[in-house]
Design a protein around this motif. Structure first.
Motif, short mmCIF file in Angstrom:
data_model
loop_
_atom_site.label_atom_id
_atom_site.label_comp_id
_atom_site.label_asym_id
_atom_site.label_seq_id
_atom_site.Cartn_x
_atom_site.Cartn_y
_atom_site.Cartn_z
N ALA A 26 0.51 81.32 -45.47
CA ALA A 26 -0.70 80.49 -45.56
C ALA A 26 -1.89 81.14 -44.86
O ALA A 26 -3.02 80.69 -45.00
N CYS A 27 -1.63 82.21 -44.10
CA CYS A 27 -2.68 82.81 -43.27
C CYS A 27 -3.48 83.84 -44.07
O CYS A 27 -2.93 84.86 -44.51
N PRO A 28 -4.78 83.61 -44.27
CA PRO A 28 -5.56 84.54 -45.10
C PRO A 28 -5.56 85.97 -44.57
O PRO A 28 -5.48 86.92 -45.36
N SER A 39 -1.28 87.70 -37.98
CA SER A 39 -0.67 86.47 -38.49
C SER A 39 -0.72 85.42 -37.39
O SER A 39 -0.93 85.75 -36.21
N PRO A 40 -0.50 84.14 -37.72
CA PRO A 40 -0.48 83.11 -36.67
C PRO A 40 0.60 83.40 -35.63
O PRO A 40 0.33 83.34 -34.42
N ARG A 41 1.81 83.75 -36.11
CA ARG A 41 2.90 84.01 -35.17
C ARG A 41 2.57 85.18 -34.25
O ARG A 41 2.80 85.11 -33.04
N GLY A 42 2.00 86.22 -34.82
CA GLY A 42 1.64 87.40 -34.02
C GLY A 42 0.56 87.07 -33.00
O GLY A 42 0.60 87.51 -31.85
N ARG A 43 -0.42 86.26 -33.42
CA ARG A 43 -1.51 85.92 -32.49
C ARG A 43 -1.00 85.00 -31.37
O ARG A 43 -1.44 85.12 -30.23
N ILE A 44 -0.08 84.10 -31.72
CA ILE A 44 0.49 83.23 -30.67
C ILE A 44 1.22 84.11 -29.65
O ILE A 44 1.12 83.91 -28.44
N LEU A 67 -10.28 88.52 -35.65
CA LEU A 67 -10.07 88.45 -37.10
C LEU A 67 -9.53 87.09 -37.54
O LEU A 67 -9.53 86.78 -38.73
N CYS A 68 -9.06 86.28 -36.59
CA CYS A 68 -8.61 84.93 -36.94
C CYS A 68 -9.82 84.10 -37.34
O CYS A 68 -10.82 84.05 -36.63
N LEU A 69 -9.71 83.42 -38.48
CA LEU A 69 -10.82 82.62 -39.00
C LEU A 69 -10.92 81.26 -38.32
O LEU A 69 -11.92 80.56 -38.48
N GLY A 70 -9.87 80.88 -37.61
CA GLY A 70 -9.84 79.52 -37.06
C GLY A 70 -9.72 78.48 -38.15
O GLY A 70 -10.11 77.32 -37.98
N CYS A 71 -9.14 78.88 -39.30
CA CYS A 71 -9.11 77.98 -40.48
C CYS A 71 -8.04 76.90 -40.37
O CYS A 71 -8.08 75.90 -41.08
N ARG A 72 -7.05 77.11 -39.52
CA ARG A 72 -5.96 76.15 -39.25
C ARG A 72 -5.04 75.90 -40.45
O ARG A 72 -4.33 74.89 -40.50
N ALA A 73 -5.06 76.83 -41.43
CA ALA A 73 -4.09 76.72 -42.53
C ALA A 73 -2.67 76.82 -41.97
O ALA A 73 -1.73 76.23 -42.52
N CYS A 74 -2.52 77.57 -40.87
CA CYS A 74 -1.19 77.71 -40.26
C CYS A 74 -0.69 76.38 -39.70
O CYS A 74 0.51 76.12 -39.69
N GLU A 75 -1.60 75.53 -39.24
CA GLU A 75 -1.18 74.22 -38.72
C GLU A 75 -0.60 73.35 -39.83
O GLU A 75 0.40 72.67 -39.64
N GLU A 83 -0.06 73.44 -32.36
CA GLU A 83 -1.51 73.18 -32.41
C GLU A 83 -2.23 74.51 -32.28
O GLU A 83 -2.82 74.82 -31.24
N TYR A 84 -2.19 75.30 -33.34
CA TYR A 84 -2.74 76.65 -33.27
C TYR A 84 -4.25 76.63 -32.97
O TYR A 84 -4.75 77.46 -32.23
N GLY A 85 -4.96 75.64 -33.55
CA GLY A 85 -6.41 75.57 -33.34
C GLY A 85 -6.74 75.50 -31.86
O GLY A 85 -7.66 76.17 -31.38
S1 SF4 Z 1 -6.28 79.89 -38.10
FE1 SF4 Z 1 -6.26 80.77 -40.18
S2 SF4 Z 1 -6.67 82.96 -39.88
FE2 SF4 Z 1 -6.13 82.12 -37.87
S3 SF4 Z 1 -3.93 82.49 -37.70
FE3 SF4 Z 1 -4.15 80.41 -38.54
S4 SF4 Z 1 -4.08 80.67 -40.79
FE4 SF4 Z 1 -4.46 82.72 -39.86
#
Ligand code: SF4
Ligand code: SF4
Length: 413
Positions: A26-28, A39-44, A67-75, A83-85
């Motif tokens: 789901a992560c762009p 990726s979300p997992r990598g950034r966490i 590079l994270c868009l903050g789009c929260r598609a990962c949530e 709560e990735y955001g």
């Molecule tokens: S917020 Fe968007 S870009 Fe950032 S890790 Fe989650 S899905 Fe990927």
């Protein structure tokens, strides 16, 4: 052990991630780059290592977080409720002070210009004079300039009709809403604010539009300026929270998503908690209270783009379809990856133009495949981004806020 200076995020929020990887598709940025660290997992994993003091914020680490868009598609995709955001929003201010001074000051200046009304209006005024002009569109296309395309995508400088202080409802009263006019929305999309107030009136909602609202703080948060965001939020909460309204309404997805988080952004502030509890997206509220069906047909094919902070940040998707389906003559078509970010993401298209462009091209490919003549997008940033891309590509498609389409169908000014 965490080093004292690295305690920037609640540890229990980091520990909810079980590394299953179900969010990756789901992560762009992961889809585009295929890198675990993007990726979300990598950034966490990176945020946790920073928090525990096992990693220092090197330029490479900051790059992956930027590079994270903050789009929260990962949530939306995560089955464990991470709560990735909240994690990325805590990490951004922490890494700010590790940037080289010119980059740090550049980001602060951008936050100041976008969130200070006088500076923002001064910056937009010359752009809006030529915004929407055909010659700017042609020039942008000939030069292949994304910056000129953004200017061409701006609505023209024609003044929107003024918002009355308290538009009274039509028909049976359903409640009172206080309308957030927004900062970029108020500067460039004043007509959409007027249309929002008129549609709410038509649905039986009394609308209060307090003066001197200011910015909600969302753009400052994107830039890691957490203290500035809190100052803006405190001020706005005191203005919006002063009314006894049933709802606090926004037509900009990014602003609406942050309003809902005001309680956690400003713990112990009763006005902020009240705003957070009453915050609603305008389309969600119209669907909830019931907008009468419009009378004017709009003969067009419409594809709906779901802004990240509406779909993932507020869980609003079906309501947009429901409302547009009531317009006679409108044929709604599925847009593949409608919920994937278009690359706008607050200030992302300014700070990360390369990835923003890749995601925009991906979005335009899918829009072109629908054959739609109109794209409905309920967020000013997405409208500008997709319009600019369509101009550069020569794609004959109109990009409009669903509120504006509904207002036209309701024969509202
Ligand atoms: S917020 Fe968007 S870009 Fe950032 S890790 Fe989650 S899905 Fe990927
Ligand atoms: S964020 Fe959620 S979906 Fe992604 S790896 Fe962690 S637990 Fe799995």
């Amino acid at each position: 052990m965490s080093s004292p200076e690295a305690r920037f995020v609640a540890r229990e929020k980091l520990l909810t991630c079980v590394h299953c990887g179900l969010c990756l598709a789901a992560c762009p940025t992961y889809v585009e780059l295929g890198m675990e660290a993007d990726s979300p997992r990598g950034r966490i994993h990176l945020i946790r290592a920073l928090e525990e003091g096992q990693l220092v914020p090197t330029p490479e680490v900051i790059r992956h977080l930027d590079l994270c868009l903050g789009c929260r598609a990962c949530e939306t995709a995560c089955p464990s409720g991470v709560e990735y955001g909240a994690l990325i929003e805590a990490a951004r201010p922490y890494v700010e002070r590790f940037r080289p001074a010119p980059a740090r000051w550049g980001r602060r200046a951008l936050a100041a210009v976008l969130t200070t009304p006088a500076l923002r209006r001064a910056a937009f005024a010359p752009l809006r004079l030529v915004g929407g002009a055909r010659w700017v569109r042609r020039l942008a296309r000939r030069l292949g300039s994304p910056w000129l395309a953004y200017v061409a995508a701006l609505p023209g400088a024609a003044r929107a009709p003024g918002l009355p202080a308290v538009p009274e409802p039509e028909g049976r009263p359903r409640g009172t809403a206080v309308l957030l006019t927004g900062c970029v929305a108020e500067t460039a999309f004043g007509r959409t604010n007027v249309a929002t107030a008129r549609l709410l009136q038509r649905a039986g909602v009394r609308v209060v539009v307090p003066r001197g609202q200011g910015c909600c703080g969302a753009l400052a948060i994107h830039l890691g300026a957490a203290e500035r965001a809190r100052t803006l939020a405190r001020s706005l909460a005191s203005v919006l929270g002063a009314s006894e309204a049933d709802w606090v309404v926004s037509n900009a997805a990014g602003c609406g998503a942050l309003l809902r988080e005001y309680g956690s952004l400003l713990p112990g502030d009763p006005a902020a908690a009240a705003v957070g509890a009453r915050a609603r997206d305008a389309l969600a509220l119209l669907a909830e209270v019931g907008l009468p069906p419009p009378s004017r047909p709009l003969a067009c094919t419409v594809a709906v783009h779901d802004p990240c902070h509406l779909a993932h940040g507020q869980g609003v998707r079906a309501q947009v379809w429901e409302l547009l389906a009531t317009v006679p003559g409108v044929r709604l078509v599925e847009l593949e990856e409608s919920e994937m970010c278009c690359g706008s993401a607050g200030t992302y298209n300014l700070t990360e133009p390369g990835m923003a462009r890749r995601l925009l091209e991906r979005k335009l490919d899918r829009i072109a495949a629908t054959g739609a003549d109109v794209v409905a997008a309920a967020n000013p940033g997405c409208i500008l981004q997709i319009r600019a891309g369509a101009i550069l590509r020569g794609l004959r498609v109109r990009v409009e806020h669903p509120i504006d389409l509904l207002a036209t169908a309701h024969r509202l000014p």
